[in-house]
Design an enzyme around this catalytic site. Structure first.
Site, short mmCIF file in Angstrom:
data_model
loop_
_atom_site.label_atom_id
_atom_site.label_comp_id
_atom_site.label_asym_id
_atom_site.label_seq_id
_atom_site.Cartn_x
_atom_site.Cartn_y
_atom_site.Cartn_z
N ASP A 71 0.82 -1.21 0.00
CA ASP A 71 0.00 0.00 0.00
C ASP A 71 0.87 1.27 0.00
O ASP A 71 1.71 1.45 0.89
CB ASP A 71 -0.89 -0.06 1.27
CG ASP A 71 -2.07 0.85 1.21
OD1 ASP A 71 -2.11 1.72 0.31
OD2 ASP A 71 -2.95 0.71 2.07
N ASP A 112 -10.34 4.21 -1.86
CA ASP A 112 -10.98 3.19 -1.02
C ASP A 112 -12.49 3.06 -1.23
O ASP A 112 -13.20 4.05 -1.42
CB ASP A 112 -10.75 3.51 0.46
CG ASP A 112 -9.31 3.22 0.87
OD1 ASP A 112 -8.46 3.02 -0.01
OD2 ASP A 112 -9.05 3.20 2.08
#
Ligand code: GLA
Length: 420
Positions: free
Chosen positions: A170, A241
């Site tokens: 990430d 997200d």
């Protein structure tokens, strides 16, 4: 990496030239080499990692930063007990917040929530499941825990020693730690640094010799779908997200249009993990989310509270007909064929010549007074089509221009075995 892609192309081109029947005379008059003895056995090609979109469960969408060893064990137990494992959900992925501190040798340790990662991995494996973990190319993860910058090989080796099967990597603090420091204001230079950072971990994982699914999470920046496969990426997030709200799910779905050509066995677009069963999504929204993610050949990583899963949520997540669409071995991602107002028609070509059609009512206010009419001709289909409705399991026949009433945020998903 673009260089290695073009190098690869050049090698292929040379190989094609040499084996071409129209190769020039010089190649034809070369002395015939003595025939080589046939090899005793042909070496088998290594199986493709993530030949179909990875399926499993990830801790973030339900537990976020609260996840513990106990929750991961419970998730593994419940994947087995609920039949989800049998339905194909194999990966149990620990997301952010498992990390402790590095010792004097730079070795990363787990924090108190995860007392023994090797024992946890062994437990998950003992259930016939696989285990995933999380890190990033910066100094810190998104939740502020230590990430892998400067420790890539060491971390990859640690994961392999633990028996890890999947890594989500990430971007997070890499922006501040590296991009803004090393190339302030220079976006193209920043993007090159980011690609190099993902490549570094991709190579480190490959060097371990253990097949580890490599999941890139950098939110779809700089056309990640163009460069991720070459560095060993098996999936890459295409957006920011997800959250358990229809507007967000639909916004993400809309951003997948145009990406189908980048998906295929071993390398998948990732519109983010499932929110099925989370928040206040209606049953129709949960179903549409799942149906459309299957149309997208998306990784299916459930993110719900498995021990307390409601039967209707389990029925969605374990619908074998929908999973078969997602996991179709051709790996061709579906595309939006056309839309009529807020009703969208998506198609996906499947192995054996079959076709999946999804008709999604993304709007809030279309009633039976004005039903949607399905234009089969726009899908290249002629005459009535025998199909299976994958929500009800019933056979249906689609006829040209038939009126279809679809509730707000619901989806009609059908499979046509032999389209005409
Ligand atoms: C980012 C990712 C999420 C999750 C969190 C963890 O926001 O996109 O999927 O992994 O970080 O901190």
């Amino acid at each position: 990496m673009r260089t290695s892609a073009s190098l690869c192309f050049a090698v292929l081109a040379i190989a094609a030239f040499v084996s071409s029947p129209t190769a020039p005379a010089a190649a034809q008059i070369a002395p015939t080499p003595a025939p080589k003895p046939a090899p005793k056995s042909t070496p088998k090609a290594a199986p493709v990692t993530a030949a179909t979109p990875p399926m499993g469960w990830n801790s973030w969408n339900f537990f976020a930063g609260k996840v513990t060893d106990k929750d991961i064990r419970a998730a593994a137990d419940n994947l087995v007990a609920t039949g989800m494992k049998d339905a194909g959900y194999i990966y149990v992925n620990i997301d952010d917040t498992w990390e402790g501190q590095r010792d004097a040798d730079g070795v990363l340790h787990t924090n108190a929530k995860f007392p023994d990662m090797k024992a946890l991995a062994d437990y998950v494996h003992s259930k016939g499941l696989k285990i995933g973990i999380y890190s990033g190319p910066g100094n810190k993860t998104c939740a502020g825990f230590p990430a892998s910058l400067g420790h890539e090989e060491q971390d990859a080796k640690l994961y392999a020693d633990w028996g890890i099967d999947y890594l989500k990597y990430d971007e997070c603090s890499f922006t501040g730690d590296v991009l803004e420091k090393q190339a302030p204001g220079d976006k193209p230079a920043q993007m090159r640094l980011m690609v190099a950072a993902y490549e570094k971990m991709g190579h480190a994982l490959q060097a371990t010799g253990r097949p580890i699914v490599f999941s890139l999470c950098q939110y779809g920046w700089d056309a990640v779908w163009e460069w991720a496969p070459a560095l060993g990426g098996n999936l890459w997030r295409t957006t920011g997200d997800i959250n358990p709200r229809w507007d967000r799910i639909y916004a993400i779905l809309s951003q997948q249009d145009g990406l189908a050509k980048y998906a295929g066995p071993g390398h998948w677009n990732d519109p983010d993990m499932l929110e099925v069963g989370n928040g206040k999504l209606s049953l129709q929204e949960n179903w549409s989310h799942f149906a459309m993610w299957a149309m997208l050949a998306s990784p299916l990583l459930a993110g719900n509270d498995l021990p307390n899963m409601k039967p209707e949520i389990k029925a969605i997540l374990t619908n074998s007909d929908v999973i078969a669409i997602d996991q179709d071995r051709l790996g061709r991602q579906g595309t939006r064929a056309y839309s009529d107002g807020e009703v969208e028609v998506w198609t996906r070509h499947l192995s054996g010549g079959a076709l999946a059609i999804a008709v999604l009512d993304a709007g809030d206010a279309r009633y039976s007074t004005h039903p949607f009419h399905l234009d089969l001709a726009k899908l290249g289909l002629h005459g009535p089509q025998k199909a299976k409705d994958l929500k009800t399991g019933n056979d249906i026949t689609l006829t040209p221009n038939m009126p279809i009433e679809i509730a707000s945020h619901d989806t009609l998903l059908v499979r046509i075995p032999s389209p005409k």
